[in-house]
Write a protein that holds these residues in place. Sequence first.
Motif, short mmCIF file in Angstrom:
data_model
loop_
_atom_site.label_atom_id
_atom_site.label_comp_id
_atom_site.label_asym_id
_atom_site.label_seq_id
_atom_site.Cartn_x
_atom_site.Cartn_y
_atom_site.Cartn_z
N ARG A 87 -1.39 25.92 -22.39
CA ARG A 87 -1.31 27.37 -22.45
C ARG A 87 -0.69 27.82 -23.77
O ARG A 87 0.31 27.26 -24.22
CB ARG A 87 -0.45 27.91 -21.30
N GLU A 88 -1.27 28.86 -24.36
CA GLU A 88 -0.70 29.50 -25.53
C GLU A 88 0.34 30.51 -25.09
O GLU A 88 0.09 31.28 -24.14
CB GLU A 88 -1.78 30.19 -26.35
N GLN A 142 0.97 38.79 -14.69
CA GLN A 142 1.14 37.79 -13.62
C GLN A 142 2.08 38.26 -12.52
O GLN A 142 2.02 37.76 -11.40
CB GLN A 142 1.69 36.49 -14.21
N ALA A 171 1.18 33.34 -26.24
CA ALA A 171 0.69 34.72 -26.28
C ALA A 171 -0.13 35.09 -25.05
O ALA A 171 -0.32 36.28 -24.75
CB ALA A 171 -0.13 34.95 -27.55
N SER A 172 -0.63 34.07 -24.33
CA SER A 172 -1.44 34.35 -23.14
C SER A 172 -0.60 34.57 -21.89
O SER A 172 -1.15 34.89 -20.83
CB SER A 172 -2.41 33.19 -22.90
N CYS A 173 0.71 34.42 -22.01
CA CYS A 173 1.60 34.55 -20.85
C CYS A 173 2.09 35.99 -20.76
O CYS A 173 3.03 36.40 -21.46
CB CYS A 173 2.78 33.60 -20.97
N SER A 174 1.47 36.77 -19.93
CA SER A 174 1.76 38.20 -19.87
C SER A 174 2.41 38.61 -18.56
O SER A 174 2.37 37.87 -17.56
CB SER A 174 0.48 39.02 -20.08
#
Length: 357
Positions: free
Chosen positions: A332-333, A341, A335-338
């Motif tokens: 996982r990058e 969720q 920046a993709s963890c928003s």
Amino acid sequence: MDLPVMPPVKPMLAKPAKKLPATDLAFEPKWDGYRCIVFRDGDEVVLGSRNEKPLNRYFPEMIAPLQASLPDRCVLDGELFVAIDGRLDFDALGQRIHPAESRVTMLAEKTPAEFVAFDLLALDDTSYVDRPFRDRRAALESIADGFAPPIHLAPATRDHTLAMEWFERFEGAGLDGLIVKQLDDPYRFDVRSQLKLKHARTADCVVAGYRMHKSGDGVGSLILGLYADDGQLWHVGVAASFTTKLRRQLLDEVAPLEMDDVAGHPWASWMDTEANANGSMPGAPNRWSGAGGRDHSWRPLRPDRVVEVGYTWATAGRFRGTTRLVRWRPDREPASCSTVQLAEPEPVPITEVLAAR
């Protein structure tokens, strides 16, 4: 004070349920507040906490309503909670524990607490501790006609289907699951003989810092962040409760990410203690710390790595309850963890929960 059950008392507790026993059960919503044992003997009222410390000075507004609603001599087990805009607000409740009397008085008017009763330990000269829960519940219901807000009777049902409906729907009011009680059980002080069903979810989070364990041996907690729509990295909580072996492994994992110069860290401004005097950010002073308080210092990390964590629920963009580390997510990058969720359930007014039967 002279009651059949005297303060202090360590209340009966619950443990996570892997499966439900094949016995007669009662189900209750699981409240997100402060456990409170209420002792009343005439004009004298003592609010006892889960750790046996008195709560009277922090919730002075509760004394008169309890005197008006409860029998002259009784001991009840229940929960103190604060509702904001019709929903349980644990953060607002936490602010009530403050050393300054002036602030306690102000908050007692601004964010008054309420009490929900779910067990009865004594009534008049009779102790109910050794009686089965079915009898304790019946006795509690017999006195509940005298309750008036902000004093409430906790809903309870023996209908498994209805309980599961509560489990799903009442999360929208800020509750975090169900408490399951065996009808034949006596009241067991400081024993986890009750069961709890809680929601289980996971989220992929950016590791943006850590705290050393109080022993100095490895990582005590990982500080977690998620990116908001505006691109800012929000602090959403911590993952903790590691074994000694894992604490040491984690220290090896995060060591290459430590920043000598924190100026480039997304949370660099949080080092300013004056700007963060409310204690809402990592490392900032708060009402729990002080000369003899815990060490809240933290170590910033380059926000380059992602972990999957398990959590029960989140409110206002923050994890509530225990958050556990599941695994590293090298795929996982960051920046993709928003924050997407942490979708919250459909709002439900707390009045609907209190009216449930």
